[in-house]
Design an enzyme around this catalytic site. Sequence first.
Site, PDB file in Angstrom:
ATOM      1  N   HIS A  67     -26.791   9.683 -73.676  1.00 22.60           N
ATOM      2  CA  HIS A  67     -27.477   8.946 -72.600  1.00 22.60           C
ATOM      3  C   HIS A  67     -28.975   9.244 -72.592  1.00 22.60           C
ATOM      4  O   HIS A  67     -29.382  10.381 -72.828  1.00 22.60           O
ATOM      5  CB  HIS A  67     -26.875   9.319 -71.235  1.00 22.60           C
ATOM      6  CG  HIS A  67     -25.547   8.670 -70.987  1.00 22.60           C
ATOM      7  ND1 HIS A  67     -24.408   9.035 -71.680  1.00 22.60           N
ATOM      8  CD2 HIS A  67     -25.176   7.676 -70.160  1.00 22.60           C
ATOM      9  CE1 HIS A  67     -23.390   8.285 -71.262  1.00 22.60           C
ATOM     10  NE2 HIS A  67     -23.826   7.448 -70.344  1.00 22.60           N
ATOM     11  N   PRO A  68     -29.779   8.219 -72.284  1.00 20.82           N
ATOM     12  CA  PRO A  68     -31.232   8.426 -72.193  1.00 20.82           C
ATOM     13  C   PRO A  68     -31.580   9.107 -70.877  1.00 20.82           C
ATOM     14  O   PRO A  68     -30.786   9.097 -69.933  1.00 20.82           O
ATOM     15  CB  PRO A  68     -31.768   6.991 -72.184  1.00 20.82           C
ATOM     16  CG  PRO A  68     -30.688   6.215 -71.484  1.00 20.82           C
ATOM     17  CD  PRO A  68     -29.389   6.850 -71.937  1.00 20.82           C
ATOM     18  N   GLU A  86     -31.545  -2.687 -67.827  1.00 22.12           N
ATOM     19  CA  GLU A  86     -31.264  -3.419 -66.582  1.00 22.12           C
ATOM     20  C   GLU A  86     -30.945  -2.463 -65.435  1.00 22.12           C
ATOM     21  O   GLU A  86     -31.432  -2.621 -64.320  1.00 22.12           O
ATOM     22  CB  GLU A  86     -30.060  -4.346 -66.773  1.00 22.12           C
ATOM     23  CG  GLU A  86     -30.396  -5.654 -67.447  1.00 22.12           C
ATOM     24  CD  GLU A  86     -29.150  -6.523 -67.619  1.00 22.12           C
ATOM     25  OE1 GLU A  86     -29.152  -7.330 -68.552  1.00 22.12           O
ATOM     26  OE2 GLU A  86     -28.179  -6.369 -66.831  1.00 22.12           O
ATOM     27  N   GLU A  87     -30.088  -1.488 -65.728  1.00 20.71           N
ATOM     28  CA  GLU A  87     -29.640  -0.569 -64.682  1.00 20.71           C
ATOM     29  C   GLU A  87     -30.802   0.270 -64.145  1.00 20.71           C
ATOM     30  O   GLU A  87     -30.940   0.443 -62.933  1.00 20.71           O
ATOM     31  CB  GLU A  87     -28.524   0.336 -65.232  1.00 20.71           C
ATOM     32  CG  GLU A  87     -27.229  -0.428 -65.506  1.00 20.71           C
ATOM     33  CD  GLU A  87     -26.317   0.255 -66.512  1.00 20.71           C
ATOM     34  OE1 GLU A  87     -25.266  -0.327 -66.852  1.00 20.71           O
ATOM     35  OE2 GLU A  87     -26.651   1.364 -66.980  1.00 20.71           O
ATOM     36  N   GLN A  88     -31.627   0.772 -65.060  1.00 18.94           N
ATOM     37  CA  GLN A  88     -32.739   1.612 -64.617  1.00 18.94           C
ATOM     38  C   GLN A  88     -33.781   0.782 -63.870  1.00 18.94           C
ATOM     39  O   GLN A  88     -34.344   1.235 -62.865  1.00 18.94           O
ATOM     40  CB  GLN A  88     -33.393   2.328 -65.816  1.00 18.94           C
ATOM     41  CG  GLN A  88     -32.472   3.370 -66.460  1.00 18.94           C
ATOM     42  CD  GLN A  88     -33.247   4.476 -67.179  1.00 18.94           C
ATOM     43  OE1 GLN A  88     -34.400   4.769 -66.848  1.00 18.94           O
ATOM     44  NE2 GLN A  88     -32.616   5.107 -68.154  1.00 18.94           N
ATOM     45  N   PHE A 119     -29.180  14.564 -67.299  1.00 19.18           N
ATOM     46  CA  PHE A 119     -28.666  14.143 -65.994  1.00 19.18           C
ATOM     47  C   PHE A 119     -28.188  12.694 -66.086  1.00 19.18           C
ATOM     48  O   PHE A 119     -28.962  11.808 -66.454  1.00 19.18           O
ATOM     49  CB  PHE A 119     -29.805  14.258 -64.972  1.00 19.18           C
ATOM     50  CG  PHE A 119     -29.495  13.705 -63.615  1.00 19.18           C
ATOM     51  CD1 PHE A 119     -28.601  14.352 -62.766  1.00 19.18           C
ATOM     52  CD2 PHE A 119     -30.120  12.543 -63.166  1.00 19.18           C
ATOM     53  CE1 PHE A 119     -28.337  13.847 -61.493  1.00 19.18           C
ATOM     54  CE2 PHE A 119     -29.865  12.039 -61.890  1.00 19.18           C
ATOM     55  CZ  PHE A 119     -28.964  12.691 -61.056  1.00 19.18           C
ATOM     56  N   ILE A 121     -26.298   9.572 -64.000  1.00 15.81           N
ATOM     57  CA  ILE A 121     -25.864   9.061 -62.700  1.00 15.81           C
ATOM     58  C   ILE A 121     -25.767   7.546 -62.814  1.00 15.81           C
ATOM     59  O   ILE A 121     -26.495   6.930 -63.591  1.00 15.81           O
ATOM     60  CB  ILE A 121     -26.858   9.476 -61.584  1.00 15.81           C
ATOM     61  CG1 ILE A 121     -26.281   9.158 -60.192  1.00 15.81           C
ATOM     62  CG2 ILE A 121     -28.223   8.821 -61.770  1.00 15.81           C
ATOM     63  CD1 ILE A 121     -27.070   9.800 -59.047  1.00 15.81           C
ATOM     64  N   ALA A 123     -26.849   4.461 -62.020  1.00 13.82           N
ATOM     65  CA  ALA A 123     -28.086   3.998 -61.368  1.00 13.82           C
ATOM     66  C   ALA A 123     -27.829   2.806 -60.457  1.00 13.82           C
ATOM     67  O   ALA A 123     -28.451   2.665 -59.407  1.00 13.82           O
ATOM     68  CB  ALA A 123     -29.136   3.646 -62.427  1.00 13.82           C
TER      69      ALA A 123
END
Lengths: 173, 173
Positions: A67-68, A86-88, A119, A121, A123
């Site tokens: 994951h980034p 898109e999510e970020q 981390f 999560i 988003a």
Amino acid sequence: MDISAVNALSYEEFVNIFGNVVEKCPLITAAVWTSHPFMSINALEAEINDFIDALPESGKEGILRCHPDLAGRDLHSGALTRESQEEQARAGMGELSPAEASRMARLNEKYKERFGFPFVICARMNDKARILSELSERLQNERAAESARGIAEVKKICRLRLQALVLSEAPKL
Amino acid sequence: MDISAVNALSYEEFVNIFGNVVEKCPLITAAVWTSHPFMSINALEAEINDFIDALPESGKEGILRCHPDLAGRDLHSGALTRESQEEQARAGMGELSPAEASRMARLNEKYKERFGFPFVICARMNDKARILSELSERLQNERAAESARGIAEVKKICRLRLQALVLSEAPKL
């Protein structure tokens, strides 16, 4: 796209469409194809979750490491996967104030140094204030608890990505 | 690049450099980072092989399904990973005669239909004549034997990719 359309896909089409429901882990999508046909989209999701749960701890950490960072280098350089981008963006990660951005960067680095994975999560289910406070809180956890927490978030992300793909009427083949 | 240089990498650098030693499976590279520091490059390779061996059968098939066809669409469209592109080109996959190309395409399709995963062979250790004859022969195998054979080839490919990366003095970070 209903489950019968999903079940009619070749493995190549299936991996092309669903290969990123777990970020950068097409191996997982490709593996669960072995269990097709699926009774339902929920059954497909359950196969993915079962596959993840059966991995050794190193494999779960490996998923997290694919994951980034949130609001990290890949967001700014445009190197994110389409889904992450898109999510970020929706969670406001592209519009942090300089103070927020520097706090996020500092906490991300601390987190990675402490745990050896980033981390993670969901988003879409959080806004930037909530993401920053969660990051700060979760930094206090033990490594095993935090790995489990990260994987729980991976599953939420996966569920939303699956739903988005299934709801799109004309998947790109 | 010796093992101490490898061990000095962050997980992000490690995954950036070694993430495709198993084609499109950065999860595996990211997972074995949990075992760092490594005693040697051979020890790193052994960790990768152990991780693969511990996967359920579906996971092994998943690895195979992340591989492109030999002399397939991705070669011609330029969509292969850099590593696959080089390996297939060296094995002459870009220079098949029309008759060879059509035989390869026909056998690849038969193989995928029979097994539900693609034919995988270490192209660097074979030329086009040998690849065609192996493909034709291996089509006769049982599915379990062929999955095991494909995974053995994945490990050979991985070994050569690892060696190439370690021998390159200045890895791209």
